[in-house]
Scaffold this motif. Structure first.
Motif, PDB file in Angstrom:
ATOM      1  N   ARG A   1       0.840  -1.214   0.000  1.00 14.68           N
ATOM      2  CA  ARG A   1       0.000   0.000   0.000  1.00 14.68           C
ATOM      3  C   ARG A   1       0.872   1.260   0.000  1.00 14.68           C
ATOM      4  O   ARG A   1       0.506   2.280  -0.582  1.00 14.68           O
ATOM      5  N   SER A   2       2.032   1.180   0.635  1.00 17.81           N
ATOM      6  CA  SER A   2       2.903   2.350   0.769  1.00 17.81           C
ATOM      7  C   SER A   2       3.867   2.536  -0.398  1.00 17.81           C
ATOM      8  O   SER A   2       4.601   3.527  -0.433  1.00 17.81           O
ATOM      9  N   GLY A   3       3.924   1.554  -1.293  1.00 17.87           N
ATOM     10  CA  GLY A   3       4.813   1.681  -2.446  1.00 17.87           C
ATOM     11  C   GLY A   3       6.216   1.152  -2.211  1.00 17.87           C
ATOM     12  O   GLY A   3       7.103   1.360  -3.034  1.00 17.87           O
ATOM     13  N   LEU A   4       6.420   0.436  -1.102  1.00 21.58           N
ATOM     14  CA  LEU A   4       7.748  -0.138  -0.838  1.00 21.58           C
ATOM     15  C   LEU A   4       7.975  -1.388  -1.681  1.00 21.58           C
ATOM     16  O   LEU A   4       9.095  -1.662  -2.100  1.00 21.58           O
ATOM     17  N   VAL A   5       6.911  -2.156  -1.911  1.00 20.05           N
ATOM     18  CA  VAL A   5       7.044  -3.378  -2.706  1.00 20.05           C
ATOM     19  C   VAL A   5       6.079  -3.313  -3.893  1.00 20.05           C
ATOM     20  O   VAL A   5       5.050  -2.651  -3.830  1.00 20.05           O
ATOM     21  N   SER A   6       6.439  -4.034  -4.959  1.00 19.84           N
ATOM     22  CA  SER A   6       5.607  -3.966  -6.162  1.00 19.84           C
ATOM     23  C   SER A   6       4.496  -5.000  -6.148  1.00 19.84           C
ATOM     24  O   SER A   6       3.446  -4.785  -6.757  1.00 19.84           O
ATOM     25  N   ARG A   7       4.710  -6.148  -5.507  1.00 17.36           N
ATOM     26  CA  ARG A   7       3.703  -7.216  -5.488  1.00 17.36           C
ATOM     27  C   ARG A   7       3.815  -7.964  -4.168  1.00 17.36           C
ATOM     28  O   ARG A   7       4.905  -8.113  -3.633  1.00 17.36           O
ATOM     29  N   VAL A   8       2.674  -8.473  -3.691  1.00 20.03           N
ATOM     30  CA  VAL A   8       2.658  -9.401  -2.554  1.00 20.03           C
ATOM     31  C   VAL A   8       2.039 -10.705  -3.038  1.00 20.03           C
ATOM     32  O   VAL A   8       0.993 -10.693  -3.698  1.00 20.03           O
ATOM     33  N   VAL A   9       2.703 -11.816  -2.724  1.00 19.40           N
ATOM     34  CA  VAL A   9       2.202 -13.136  -3.122  1.00 19.40           C
ATOM     35  C   VAL A   9       2.280 -14.050  -1.901  1.00 19.40           C
ATOM     36  O   VAL A   9       2.965 -13.730  -0.922  1.00 19.40           O
ATOM     37  N   PRO A  10       1.585 -15.204  -1.930  1.00 17.12           N
ATOM     38  CA  PRO A  10       1.726 -16.140  -0.807  1.00 17.12           C
ATOM     39  C   PRO A  10       3.203 -16.458  -0.571  1.00 17.12           C
ATOM     40  O   PRO A  10       3.973 -16.611  -1.532  1.00 17.12           O
ATOM     41  N   ALA A  11       3.588 -16.551   0.697  1.00 14.10           N
ATOM     42  CA  ALA A  11       5.012 -16.666   1.054  1.00 14.10           C
ATOM     43  C   ALA A  11       5.707 -17.798   0.297  1.00 14.10           C
ATOM     44  O   ALA A  11       6.849 -17.648  -0.134  1.00 14.10           O
ATOM     45  N   ALA A  12       5.011 -18.916   0.131  1.00 12.43           N
ATOM     46  CA  ALA A  12       5.644 -20.081  -0.507  1.00 12.43           C
ATOM     47  C   ALA A  12       5.956 -19.829  -1.982  1.00 12.43           C
ATOM     48  O   ALA A  12       6.721 -20.571  -2.587  1.00 12.43           O
ATOM     49  N   GLU A  13       5.342 -18.783  -2.566  1.00 11.17           N
ATOM     50  CA  GLU A  13       5.504 -18.549  -4.002  1.00 11.17           C
ATOM     51  C   GLU A  13       6.446 -17.403  -4.335  1.00 11.17           C
ATOM     52  O   GLU A  13       6.609 -17.054  -5.509  1.00 11.17           O
ATOM     53  N   VAL A  14       7.056 -16.800  -3.314  1.00  9.77           N
ATOM     54  CA  VAL A  14       7.759 -15.538  -3.561  1.00  9.77           C
ATOM     55  C   VAL A  14       8.978 -15.725  -4.480  1.00  9.77           C
ATOM     56  O   VAL A  14       9.233 -14.911  -5.364  1.00  9.77           O
ATOM     57  N   ILE A  15       9.721 -16.808  -4.312  1.00  9.33           N
ATOM     58  CA  ILE A  15      10.902 -17.002  -5.160  1.00  9.33           C
ATOM     59  C   ILE A  15      10.471 -17.296  -6.600  1.00  9.33           C
ATOM     60  O   ILE A  15      11.019 -16.733  -7.553  1.00  9.33           O
ATOM     61  N   ASP A  16       9.462 -18.163  -6.757  1.00 13.15           N
ATOM     62  CA  ASP A  16       8.964 -18.466  -8.107  1.00 13.15           C
ATOM     63  C   ASP A  16       8.455 -17.210  -8.802  1.00 13.15           C
ATOM     64  O   ASP A  16       8.706 -17.015  -9.995  1.00 13.15           O
ATOM     65  N   GLU A  17       7.724 -16.384  -8.054  1.00 18.72           N
ATOM     66  CA  GLU A  17       7.176 -15.153  -8.648  1.00 18.72           C
ATOM     67  C   GLU A  17       8.316 -14.222  -9.077  1.00 18.72           C
ATOM     68  O   GLU A  17       8.267 -13.638 -10.167  1.00 18.72           O
ATOM     69  N   ALA A  18       9.342 -14.109  -8.243  1.00 17.61           N
ATOM     70  CA  ALA A  18      10.487 -13.248  -8.580  1.00 17.61           C
ATOM     71  C   ALA A  18      11.267 -13.830  -9.755  1.00 17.61           C
ATOM     72  O   ALA A  18      11.709 -13.089 -10.648  1.00 17.61           O
ATOM     73  N   LEU A  19      11.445 -15.149  -9.768  1.00 17.64           N
ATOM     74  CA  LEU A  19      12.152 -15.782 -10.897  1.00 17.64           C
ATOM     75  C   LEU A  19      11.378 -15.568 -12.192  1.00 17.64           C
ATOM     76  O   LEU A  19      11.972 -15.290 -13.237  1.00 17.64           O
ATOM     77  N   LYS A  20      10.042 -15.690 -12.114  1.00 11.65           N
ATOM     78  CA  LYS A  20       9.228 -15.471 -13.317  1.00 11.65           C
ATOM     79  C   LYS A  20       9.362 -14.036 -13.807  1.00 11.65           C
ATOM     80  O   LYS A  20       9.503 -13.792 -15.005  1.00 11.65           O
ATOM     81  N   ALA A  21       9.308 -13.082 -12.884  1.00 13.80           N
ATOM     82  CA  ALA A  21       9.459 -11.671 -13.271  1.00 13.80           C
ATOM     83  C   ALA A  21      10.834 -11.449 -13.890  1.00 13.80           C
ATOM     84  O   ALA A  21      10.969 -10.768 -14.920  1.00 13.80           O
ATOM     85  N   ALA A  22      11.866 -12.046 -13.283  1.00 12.06           N
ATOM     86  CA  ALA A  22      13.228 -11.875 -13.793  1.00 12.06           C
ATOM     87  C   ALA A  22      13.384 -12.545 -15.161  1.00 12.06           C
ATOM     88  O   ALA A  22      14.073 -12.023 -16.047  1.00 12.06           O
ATOM     89  N   GLU A  23      12.725 -13.694 -15.353  1.00 12.31           N
ATOM     90  CA  GLU A  23      12.761 -14.361 -16.667  1.00 12.31           C
ATOM     91  C   GLU A  23      12.122 -13.486 -17.736  1.00 12.31           C
ATOM     92  O   GLU A  23      12.615 -13.413 -18.862  1.00 12.31           O
ATOM     93  N   VAL A  24      11.003 -12.870 -17.379  1.00 12.86           N
ATOM     94  CA  VAL A  24      10.345 -11.963 -18.335  1.00 12.86           C
ATOM     95  C   VAL A  24      11.314 -10.842 -18.713  1.00 12.86           C
ATOM     96  O   VAL A  24      11.521 -10.547 -19.900  1.00 12.86           O
ATOM     97  N   ILE A  25      11.943 -10.240 -17.714  1.00 12.07           N
ATOM     98  CA  ILE A  25      12.889  -9.143 -17.980  1.00 12.07           C
ATOM     99  C   ILE A  25      14.050  -9.643 -18.837  1.00 12.07           C
ATOM    100  O   ILE A  25      14.444  -8.996 -19.816  1.00 12.07           O
ATOM    101  N   ALA A  26      14.574 -10.827 -18.482  1.00  8.59           N
ATOM    102  CA  ALA A  26      15.745 -11.368 -19.190  1.00  8.59           C
ATOM    103  C   ALA A  26      15.415 -11.773 -20.624  1.00  8.59           C
ATOM    104  O   ALA A  26      16.323 -11.952 -21.440  1.00  8.59           O
ATOM    105  N   SER A  27      14.114 -11.932 -20.918  1.00  8.02           N
ATOM    106  CA  SER A  27      13.724 -12.297 -22.291  1.00  8.02           C
ATOM    107  C   SER A  27      13.642 -11.068 -23.194  1.00  8.02           C
ATOM    108  O   SER A  27      13.561 -11.194 -24.405  1.00  8.02           O
ATOM    109  N   LYS A  28      13.639  -9.872 -22.613  1.00  3.23           N
ATOM    110  CA  LYS A  28      13.561  -8.645 -23.409  1.00  3.23           C
ATOM    111  C   LYS A  28      14.932  -8.313 -23.974  1.00  3.23           C
ATOM    112  O   LYS A  28      15.926  -8.963 -23.664  1.00  3.23           O
ATOM    113  N   SER A  29      14.985  -7.260 -24.779  1.00  2.80           N
ATOM    114  CA  SER A  29      16.280  -6.770 -25.261  1.00  2.80           C
ATOM    115  C   SER A  29      17.114  -6.322 -24.061  1.00  2.80           C
ATOM    116  O   SER A  29      16.680  -5.481 -23.261  1.00  2.80           O
TER     117      SER A  29
END
Ligand code: CAA
Length: 258
Positions: free
Chosen positions: A173-201
């Motif tokens: 709510r305060s803008g410190l983090v971009s997304r909140v996900v269930p704790a067990a999924e946080v690494i997968d969610e970050a890896l997915k976001a990083a994969e998306v970024i790494a697939s760009k130019s």
């Protein structure tokens, strides 16, 4: 491959994953850990096979702060002469995108490390705080500056002066983090976001990071001109030609990352 004592380094496709690994101290950030982390991500920064980096900790703690025991008996002169915490700044000079995946405690230097990343993805069990005031000190890895830019004066003052923790919901709510996900999924969610970024130019992603960061250093008019000039410069890349050709030909682009 490199031997590290305080971190684990893995490569998942084009994503570099660095896991802080001092479970006995809730990943307290001592000098050895700092040096290993900075060495590892600095190597990734110039690795053509790495397009983005994820920094994470354990389920219980991203990092519970700078190592209090390591510095507690230091004199002023020892802190000054070593320029204690100086090398953390190297993480803010990286040119490839960095995502922090935060589960559990991100306190003091842990919160400050997370804020050095380009954005933070938090598990719903995350707790952010700058509790240094409880130790008779203040943040020393940029917290007073980055937290204030991230969440504004009211919440930054509240946290730095009282030492209270902010949960994941308040952090989003305060803008410190971009997304909140269930704790067990946080690494997968970050890896997915990083994969998306790494697939760009890669040159586009690198300068995208550079121009957004410029917003914290430049006036608006100057920043907008800087952005436009950098935008022009991307027309020197193969990836711009490929990206725009792929759009016209109604197919997915195949970026060469150069
Ligand atoms: N430095 C050194 N050791 C730490 C540590 C730290 N920042 N945080 C935790 N540890 C150690 C504990 O001493 C403990 O070790 P022992 O088992 O050997 O006693 C172990 O990690 C587990 O911690 P706890 O038993 O305290 O775990 P808990 O679940 O009861 O509490 C906690 C968790 C609330 C996070 C608590 O550990 C805590 O308050 N930690 C310190 C938080 C803090 O003050 N951080 C700011 C540090 S100063 C700083 O970061 C300066 C800066 O700006 C860079």
């Amino acid at each position: 491959t490199e031997q590290y004592q305080n971190i684990v380094v893995e490569h998942r496709g084009r994503v570099g994953l660095v896991t802080l690994n001092r479970p006995e101290a809730l990943n307290a950030l001592n000098t050895a850990l700092m040096n290993e982390l900075v060495d590892a991500v600095t190597a990734m920064d110039t690795d053509p096979d790495v397009g983005a980096v994820v920094i994470t900790g354990s389920a219980k703690a991203f990092a519970a702060g700078a190592d209090i025991k390591e510095m507690s008996s230091n004199s002023y002169m020892e802190m000054y002469a070593a320029d204690w915490f100086r090398r953390w700044e190297d993480l803010t000079r990286l040119r490839i995108p960095v995502v922090a995946a935060v589960s559990g405690f991100a306190l003091g230097g842990g919160c400050e490390l997370a804020m050095m990343a380009d954005f933070i993805i938090a598990g719903d069990n995350a707790k952010f705080g700058q509790p240094e005031i409880n130790l008779g000190v203040i943040p020393g890895m940029g917290g007073s500056q980055r937290l204030t830019r991230a969440v504004g004066k009211a919440k930054a003052m509240d946290m730095v002066l009282t030492g209270r923790f902010m949960d994941a919901e308040e952090a989003e709510r305060s803008g410190l983090v971009s997304r909140v996900v269930p704790a067990a999924e946080v690494i997968d969610e970050a890896l997915k976001a990083a994969e998306v970024i790494a697939s760009k130019s890669k040159p586009a992603a690198m300068v995208a990071k550079e121009v957004v960061n410029a917003a914290f250093e430049m006036g608006l008019a100057q920043g907008v001109v800087f952005e436009r000039r950098v935008f022009h410069s991307l027309f020197a890349t193969e990836d711009q030609k490929e990206g725009m050709a792929a759009f016209s030909e109604k197919r997915q682009p195949e970026f060469k990352h150069r």
